[in-house]
Design a protein around this motif. Structure first.
Motif, PDB file in Angstrom:
ATOM      1  N   THR A 118       0.851  -1.195   0.000  1.00 16.69           N
ATOM      2  CA  THR A 118       0.000   0.000   0.000  1.00 16.69           C
ATOM      3  C   THR A 118       0.885   1.242   0.000  1.00 16.69           C
ATOM      4  O   THR A 118       2.113   1.137   0.093  1.00 16.69           O
ATOM      5  CB  THR A 118      -0.875   0.050   1.265  1.00 16.69           C
ATOM      6  OG1 THR A 118       0.003   0.140   2.397  1.00 16.69           O
ATOM      7  CG2 THR A 118      -1.759  -1.191   1.392  1.00 16.69           C
ATOM      8  N   GLN A 119       0.247   2.414  -0.037  1.00 14.83           N
ATOM      9  CA  GLN A 119       1.003   3.673   0.065  1.00 14.83           C
ATOM     10  C   GLN A 119       1.772   3.741   1.382  1.00 14.83           C
ATOM     11  O   GLN A 119       2.901   4.227   1.413  1.00 14.83           O
ATOM     12  CB  GLN A 119       0.059   4.868  -0.079  1.00 14.83           C
ATOM     13  CG  GLN A 119       0.769   6.203  -0.176  1.00 14.83           C
ATOM     14  CD  GLN A 119       1.637   6.314  -1.423  1.00 14.83           C
ATOM     15  OE1 GLN A 119       1.319   5.741  -2.452  1.00 14.83           O
ATOM     16  NE2 GLN A 119       2.740   7.026  -1.325  1.00 14.83           N
ATOM     17  N   ALA A 120       1.161   3.218   2.450  1.00 11.57           N
ATOM     18  CA  ALA A 120       1.870   3.185   3.744  1.00 11.57           C
ATOM     19  C   ALA A 120       3.120   2.318   3.632  1.00 11.57           C
ATOM     20  O   ALA A 120       4.170   2.643   4.204  1.00 11.57           O
ATOM     21  CB  ALA A 120       0.941   2.663   4.843  1.00 11.57           C
ATOM     22  N   GLY A 121       3.026   1.222   2.886  1.00 13.11           N
ATOM     23  CA  GLY A 121       4.183   0.362   2.656  1.00 13.11           C
ATOM     24  C   GLY A 121       5.267   1.077   1.868  1.00 13.11           C
ATOM     25  O   GLY A 121       6.458   0.946   2.162  1.00 13.11           O
ATOM     26  N   ALA A 122       4.863   1.859   0.873  1.00  9.18           N
ATOM     27  CA  ALA A 122       5.830   2.635   0.086  1.00  9.18           C
ATOM     28  C   ALA A 122       6.531   3.656   0.975  1.00  9.18           C
ATOM     29  O   ALA A 122       7.748   3.827   0.903  1.00  9.18           O
ATOM     30  CB  ALA A 122       5.129   3.327  -1.084  1.00  9.18           C
ATOM     31  N   ASN A 123       5.768   4.320   1.843  1.00 15.41           N
ATOM     32  CA  ASN A 123       6.348   5.286   2.787  1.00 15.41           C
ATOM     33  C   ASN A 123       7.393   4.616   3.667  1.00 15.41           C
ATOM     34  O   ASN A 123       8.480   5.151   3.866  1.00 15.41           O
ATOM     35  CB  ASN A 123       5.258   5.882   3.677  1.00 15.41           C
ATOM     36  CG  ASN A 123       4.510   6.996   2.991  1.00 15.41           C
ATOM     37  OD1 ASN A 123       5.079   7.753   2.230  1.00 15.41           O
ATOM     38  ND2 ASN A 123       3.226   7.075   3.257  1.00 15.41           N
ATOM     39  N   ARG A 124       7.027   3.472   4.167  1.00 14.23           N
ATOM     40  CA  ARG A 124       7.930   2.746   5.074  1.00 14.23           C
ATOM     41  C   ARG A 124       9.212   2.349   4.335  1.00 14.23           C
ATOM     42  O   ARG A 124      10.313   2.575   4.835  1.00 14.23           O
ATOM     43  CB  ARG A 124       7.200   1.503   5.614  1.00 14.23           C
ATOM     44  CG  ARG A 124       7.842   0.847   6.800  1.00 14.23           C
ATOM     45  CD  ARG A 124       6.935  -0.239   7.388  1.00 14.23           C
ATOM     46  NE  ARG A 124       6.426  -1.164   6.381  1.00 14.23           N
ATOM     47  CZ  ARG A 124       7.138  -2.140   5.826  1.00 14.23           C
ATOM     48  NH1 ARG A 124       8.395  -2.332   6.176  1.00 14.23           N
ATOM     49  NH2 ARG A 124       6.602  -2.938   4.911  1.00 14.23           N
ATOM     50  N   LEU A 125       9.076   1.788   3.144  1.00 19.45           N
ATOM     51  CA  LEU A 125      10.265   1.348   2.407  1.00 19.45           C
ATOM     52  C   LEU A 125      11.146   2.526   2.008  1.00 19.45           C
ATOM     53  O   LEU A 125      12.361   2.389   1.907  1.00 19.45           O
ATOM     54  CB  LEU A 125       9.859   0.547   1.157  1.00 19.45           C
ATOM     55  CG  LEU A 125       9.178  -0.804   1.409  1.00 19.45           C
ATOM     56  CD1 LEU A 125       8.985  -1.534   0.082  1.00 19.45           C
ATOM     57  CD2 LEU A 125       9.967  -1.665   2.378  1.00 19.45           C
ATOM     58  N   SER A 126      10.535   3.701   1.780  1.00 17.09           N
ATOM     59  CA  SER A 126      11.330   4.862   1.351  1.00 17.09           C
ATOM     60  C   SER A 126      12.272   5.339   2.461  1.00 17.09           C
ATOM     61  O   SER A 126      13.172   6.137   2.201  1.00 17.09           O
ATOM     62  CB  SER A 126      10.414   6.008   0.895  1.00 17.09           C
ATOM     63  OG  SER A 126       9.777   6.606   1.999  1.00 17.09           O
ATOM     64  N   GLN A 127      12.073   4.845   3.694  1.00 21.84           N
ATOM     65  CA  GLN A 127      12.980   5.178   4.800  1.00 21.84           C
ATOM     66  C   GLN A 127      14.228   4.296   4.804  1.00 21.84           C
ATOM     67  O   GLN A 127      15.182   4.573   5.526  1.00 21.84           O
ATOM     68  CB  GLN A 127      12.260   5.018   6.154  1.00 21.84           C
ATOM     69  CG  GLN A 127      10.976   5.816   6.293  1.00 21.84           C
ATOM     70  CD  GLN A 127      11.211   7.304   6.171  1.00 21.84           C
ATOM     71  OE1 GLN A 127      12.056   7.856   6.876  1.00 21.84           O
ATOM     72  NE2 GLN A 127      10.499   7.960   5.253  1.00 21.84           N
TER      73      GLN A 127
END
Ligand code: 9D3
Length: 237
Positions: A95-104
């Motif tokens: 999800t978008q939340a997953g993308a946010n997390r991976l971008s860290q």
């Protein structure tokens, strides 16, 4: 950010990363995508990477040995900052939340599943996470890896001009409120084949424009994405 991609189809990735935001992020050295051919770690005469499933059944399964050897050679030192992600139809939904997390993260290795699947020891003893991009059947993890990289790379500081991640928070969701689709958009000509762009968007009244955009976002979300508005049974297509 560095993405490693382990695949039996390295040529697949020539296209998806050669254009647009992902290309520019690579050119600006904000993003580095390294494609690895799984067959480079298959050492028999035929460079075998798959075998028949124990217990019988259709199709082939990716063998564990080349995958473990590949990851151990790409990353001789495995640190907590080096996460391995298996793309598989059985994974947790991206999800978008997953993308946010991976971008860290600073460095990720994506393993692309193929055939009927991947030997489960990869999910159990090598991968940190197992991710699916949606409830439909793909023929492998390559398209999914490209999706994950695209969604993650555009969140990196500097890539879209979102310099600070704090400033970017408000960018993620449109101003229309969390959990809504973006509002519809129009551009010139104001009338096309008899279909007019909404008058309110042309009149320069920014309070009215804001209200119209919010209302049209709510209306469209209710019509196309009831699941975002309220849970419950509703057919997707
Ligand atoms: C239902 C039995 N199999 C389908 C004939 C299961 C199956 C095996 C292998 C389904 C898909 C795949 C290959 N797919 C992926 O590797 C995959 C995937 C996907 O299929 N959907 C969503 N995300 C992903 S990430 C990797």
């Amino acid at each position: 950010m560095i993405f490693h991609v382990l695949t039996i189809f390295p040529e697949f990735f020539a296209g998806p990363f050669a254009h647009g935001v992902v290309k520019r992020a690579q050119d600006a050295h904000l993003l580095d995508i390294r494609i690895h051919n799984l067959r480079d770690w298959a050492f028999d005469r035929h460079k075998t990477v798959d075998d028949r499933p124990f217990g019988g059944g259709e199709g082939m399964v990716l063998k564990p040995e080349p995958i473990f050897l590949a990851v151990e050679s790409i990353w001789p030192q495995r640190t907590p900052a080096r996460k391995v992600i298996l793309l598989s139809a059985q994974g947790r939904l991206f999800t978008q939340a997953g993308a946010n997390r991976l971008s860290q993260e600073s460095e990720l290795l994506l393993i692309c599943g193929r055939y009927e699947g991947v030997d489960e020891r990869v999910a159990e003893h090598l991968a940190d996470e197992e991710i699916s991009i949606g409830n439909y059947v793909l023929s492998g993890g390559e398209l999914a890896a490209a999706v994950v990289i695209d969604a993650t790379a555009r969140l990196l500081p500097g890539v879209l001009g979102n310099e600070t991640s704090a400033a970017f928070e408000s960018f993620q969701e449109t101003g229309h409120g969390r959990g809504l689709l973006d509002c519809p958009h129009w551009t010139r000509p104001a009338e096309f084949r008899g279909w007019k762009a909404p008058e309110v968007l042309l009149n320069g009244n920014h309070e009215e424009i804001r209200r119209f955009r919010r209302e049209s976002a709510v209306e469209k979300t209710g019509r196309l994405r009831r699941d975002l508005v309220k849970p419950g049974p509703q057919g997707g297509e």
